[in-house]
Design an enzyme around this catalytic site. Structure first.
Site, short mmCIF file in Angstrom:
data_model
loop_
_atom_site.label_atom_id
_atom_site.label_comp_id
_atom_site.label_asym_id
_atom_site.label_seq_id
_atom_site.Cartn_x
_atom_site.Cartn_y
_atom_site.Cartn_z
CG ASP A 118 -1.98 -1.03 1.21
OD1 ASP A 118 -2.43 -1.40 0.11
OD2 ASP A 118 -2.39 -1.48 2.29
CG ASP A 132 -6.68 -1.56 -1.70
OD1 ASP A 132 -6.82 -2.79 -1.86
OD2 ASP A 132 -5.84 -1.06 -0.93
#
Length: 175
Positions: A118, A132
């Site tokens: 991330d 995402d």
């Protein structure tokens, strides 16, 4: 229908390619501290063993299995999709799931237990990635299409009978 399958596959492959490329770049180039871009958006490298908000860090293999099931289900159902919006939504969902699956399969600590990269951070939201984003956008499109009662598949055309059935279904022939 082939065009819709190609549309779905293209959306999935584009989401996957952008995610893999951006995660590779983030892992290679981001310094140890956040980089502020604009308006509260930062680049901040983290590795997430869990799902959203790092929930379920102890059950990483379950997320691997779920991602495989989602991708397989969409691939199987893709042959029936006739609406471009649904093809886009399902393609984004499949591509996002595949992007995070790549991390779970090929990143440390080991196969099936890999931590998801991330790197996008907003001051008001946890760190996330492009997979995402694809998942959320795909689900949002699917919800909007559902609320508008847009069918995923169209009834097969039977020529003149379909016109007659549509006409009689409206009650115009007195039945």
């Amino acid at each position: 229908m082939r065009r819709r399958r190609r549309w779905l596959a293209s959306a999935a492959l584009l989401a996957l390619a952008l995610d893999v490329a951006s995660k590779s770049a983030a892992a290679a180039w981001l310094p140890g501290r956040p980089v502020e871009l604009l308006g509260g958006l930062h680049l901040r490298l983290t590795r997430n063993p869990g799902a959203a908000f790092s929930i379920g860090a102890d059950v990483t293999p379950v997320f691997t299995i779920v991602a495989v099931a989602v991708i397989a289900g969409i691939a199987w159902y893709a042959r029936n999709v006739t609406h471009r919006g649904w093809a886009t939504a399902l393609g984004l969902i499949a591509g996002g799931a595949a992007g995070n699956l790549v991390d779970r399969l090929f990143r440390a600590p080991n196969v099936g237990h890999g931590h998801v990269v991330d790197f996008l951070y907003l001051d008001w939201w946890p760190t996330f990635n492009l997979a995402d984003t694809a998942l959320v956008c795909g689900v949002a499109v699917a919800v909007l299409l559902s609320l508008r009662n847009v069918p995923i598949t169209a009834a097969p055309s039977t020529g003149g009978d379909a016109v007659h059935l549509a006409h009689t279904a409206g009650g115009r022939d007195g039945r």
